[in-house]
Design a protein around this motif. Structure first.
Motif, PDB file in Angstrom:
ATOM      1  N   ASP A 153      30.268  42.191  32.474  1.00 35.27           N
ATOM      2  CA  ASP A 153      30.965  43.168  31.640  1.00 35.27           C
ATOM      3  C   ASP A 153      31.289  44.443  32.413  1.00 35.27           C
ATOM      4  O   ASP A 153      32.311  45.088  32.164  1.00 35.27           O
ATOM      5  N   SER A 154      30.415  44.791  33.353  1.00 38.27           N
ATOM      6  CA  SER A 154      30.572  46.042  34.101  1.00 38.27           C
ATOM      7  C   SER A 154      31.808  46.044  35.004  1.00 38.27           C
ATOM      8  O   SER A 154      32.248  47.121  35.428  1.00 38.27           O
ATOM      9  N   VAL A 155      32.359  44.873  35.295  1.00 37.77           N
ATOM     10  CA  VAL A 155      33.522  44.816  36.202  1.00 37.77           C
ATOM     11  C   VAL A 155      34.723  44.134  35.561  1.00 37.77           C
ATOM     12  O   VAL A 155      35.800  44.106  36.159  1.00 37.77           O
ATOM     13  N   LYS A 156      34.550  43.583  34.373  1.00 40.08           N
ATOM     14  CA  LYS A 156      35.631  42.851  33.710  1.00 40.08           C
ATOM     15  C   LYS A 156      36.852  43.748  33.539  1.00 40.08           C
ATOM     16  O   LYS A 156      36.752  44.885  33.105  1.00 40.08           O
ATOM     17  N   GLY A 157      37.997  43.201  33.906  1.00 43.89           N
ATOM     18  CA  GLY A 157      39.238  43.958  33.798  1.00 43.89           C
ATOM     19  C   GLY A 157      39.541  44.791  35.030  1.00 43.89           C
ATOM     20  O   GLY A 157      40.643  45.332  35.168  1.00 43.89           O
ATOM     21  N   ARG A 158      38.557  44.929  35.917  1.00 47.69           N
ATOM     22  CA  ARG A 158      38.761  45.734  37.137  1.00 47.69           C
ATOM     23  C   ARG A 158      38.693  44.879  38.405  1.00 47.69           C
ATOM     24  O   ARG A 158      39.413  45.141  39.366  1.00 47.69           O
ATOM     25  N   PHE A 159      37.794  43.888  38.394  1.00 49.40           N
ATOM     26  CA  PHE A 159      37.601  43.045  39.574  1.00 49.40           C
ATOM     27  C   PHE A 159      38.205  41.666  39.316  1.00 49.40           C
ATOM     28  O   PHE A 159      38.194  41.172  38.173  1.00 49.40           O
ATOM     29  N   THR A 160      38.681  41.041  40.376  1.00 47.31           N
ATOM     30  CA  THR A 160      39.219  39.678  40.285  1.00 47.31           C
ATOM     31  C   THR A 160      38.652  38.853  41.425  1.00 47.31           C
ATOM     32  O   THR A 160      38.685  39.284  42.588  1.00 47.31           O
ATOM     33  N   ILE A 161      38.124  37.686  41.096  1.00 46.98           N
ATOM     34  CA  ILE A 161      37.619  36.770  42.112  1.00 46.98           C
ATOM     35  C   ILE A 161      38.645  35.661  42.320  1.00 46.98           C
ATOM     36  O   ILE A 161      39.297  35.219  41.367  1.00 46.98           O
ATOM     37  N   SER A 162      38.801  35.238  43.562  1.00 43.95           N
ATOM     38  CA  SER A 162      39.723  34.153  43.861  1.00 43.95           C
ATOM     39  C   SER A 162      39.178  33.355  45.037  1.00 43.95           C
ATOM     40  O   SER A 162      38.298  33.832  45.756  1.00 43.95           O
ATOM     41  N   ARG A 163      39.700  32.149  45.216  1.00 49.59           N
ATOM     42  CA  ARG A 163      39.259  31.327  46.330  1.00 49.59           C
ATOM     43  C   ARG A 163      40.442  30.619  46.956  1.00 49.59           C
ATOM     44  O   ARG A 163      41.442  30.340  46.262  1.00 49.59           O
ATOM     45  N   ASP A 164      40.313  30.314  48.233  1.00 47.01           N
ATOM     46  CA  ASP A 164      41.360  29.641  48.990  1.00 47.01           C
ATOM     47  C   ASP A 164      40.702  28.486  49.735  1.00 47.01           C
ATOM     48  O   ASP A 164      39.953  28.708  50.685  1.00 47.01           O
ATOM     49  N   SER A 165      41.003  27.269  49.315  1.00 49.17           N
ATOM     50  CA  SER A 165      40.322  26.120  49.921  1.00 49.17           C
ATOM     51  C   SER A 165      40.816  25.861  51.349  1.00 49.17           C
ATOM     52  O   SER A 165      40.067  25.342  52.175  1.00 49.17           O
ATOM     53  N   ASP A 166      42.049  26.236  51.639  1.00 46.64           N
ATOM     54  CA  ASP A 166      42.549  26.048  53.015  1.00 46.64           C
ATOM     55  C   ASP A 166      41.810  26.969  53.980  1.00 46.64           C
ATOM     56  O   ASP A 166      41.464  26.572  55.094  1.00 46.64           O
ATOM     57  N   LYS A 167      41.579  28.189  53.545  1.00 45.32           N
ATOM     58  CA  LYS A 167      40.889  29.168  54.396  1.00 45.32           C
ATOM     59  C   LYS A 167      39.373  29.096  54.219  1.00 45.32           C
ATOM     60  O   LYS A 167      38.638  29.750  54.947  1.00 45.32           O
ATOM     61  N   ARG A 168      38.916  28.338  53.233  1.00 41.70           N
ATOM     62  CA  ARG A 168      37.489  28.256  52.916  1.00 41.70           C
ATOM     63  C   ARG A 168      36.935  29.656  52.679  1.00 41.70           C
ATOM     64  O   ARG A 168      35.928  30.077  53.271  1.00 41.70           O
ATOM     65  N   SER A 169      37.606  30.383  51.827  1.00 42.71           N
ATOM     66  CA  SER A 169      37.180  31.760  51.585  1.00 42.71           C
ATOM     67  C   SER A 169      37.199  32.089  50.096  1.00 42.71           C
ATOM     68  O   SER A 169      37.932  31.458  49.314  1.00 42.71           O
TER      69      SER A 169
END
Lengths: 107, 119
Positions: free
Chosen positions: B62-78
């Motif tokens: 809740d403390s970061v919702k709406g401000r932070f975004t998580i994402s992943r890239d399987s090609d870069k393994r990141s």
């Protein structure tokens, strides 16, 4: 949200002694969702025990976990010099929550 | 062996943005949920966000919702953490971690962490 409290805040013991660390949840939680970590300065937390009592890969058998409902315990049967660290319990819920930690220091 | 290595911006201003990245190796990247957690000085760790193995399911504290975004890239393994609307209370060491079992909620490998200061 379920809160976790750990006691004592600091535990002073000598190598060879037995350590008993407590984690108390504000509501009953499933045994499968209680986790313990060891954290040393300058290192990331290390998974020790999951599912209340299952040792993670590489965790020495002097570490054991027990408990149910709201009361859980991490026991270190005979302290080795490398065991002095901060220990956190964690609950898998919504969200994941961690306790404030118990610092195990050399007496 | 499993390695998670964080990198990215370390100093931000209130209201500003930073991006953290975590490079993963030593395991089948697409099989695991990955998470970001943080730890402020003198406090226990705090879970921040996680992303499913497919990338379709993302969860936030809740403390970061709406401000932070998580994402992943399987090609870069990141896995990245985009941090917007920074607050002073976001100051902490940020860790990337692998979720051993999403049904159990335990983190079996963590990176060394990266210090983020908002000032």
């Amino acid at each position: 949200e379920i809160g976790l409290m750990q006691s004592p805040g600091t535990l002073s013991l000598s190598p060879g002694e037995r350590a008993t660390l407590s984690c108390r949840a504000s509501q009953s939680i499933p045994d499968s969702y209680l986790v313990w970590y060891q954290h040393k300065p300058g290192q990331p937390p290390r998974l020790l025990i999951y599912g209340t009592s299952t040792r993670a890969s590489g965790t020495p058998d002097r570490f054991s976990g027990s408990g149910s409902g709201t009361d859980f315990t991490l026991t270190i049967s005979r302290l080795e010099p490398e065991d002095f660290a901060v220990y956190y319990c964690q609950h898998f819920g919504s969200p994941y929550t961690f306790g404030p930690g118990t610092k195990l220091e050399i007496k | 062996q499993v390695q998670l290595v964080e990198s990215g911006g370390a100093l931000g201003k209130p209201g500003g943005s930073l991006r953290l990245s975590c490079a993963a190796s030593g395991f089948t990247f697409n099989d695991y949920y990955l998470s970001w957690l943080r730890q402020a000085p003198g406090k226990g760790p705090e879970w921040v966000a996680d992303i499913s193995s497919s990338g379709y399911v993302r969860s936030y504290a809740d403390s970061v919702k709406g401000r932070f975004t998580i994402s992943r890239d399987s090609d870069k393994r990141s896995v990245d953490l985009h941090m917007n609307g920074l607050r002073v209370e976001d100051t902490a060491r940020y860790f990337c971690a692998r979720l051993r079992n999403p049904g159990r909620g335990d983190f079996d490998y963590w990176g060394q962490g990266i210090l983020v200061t908002v000032s």
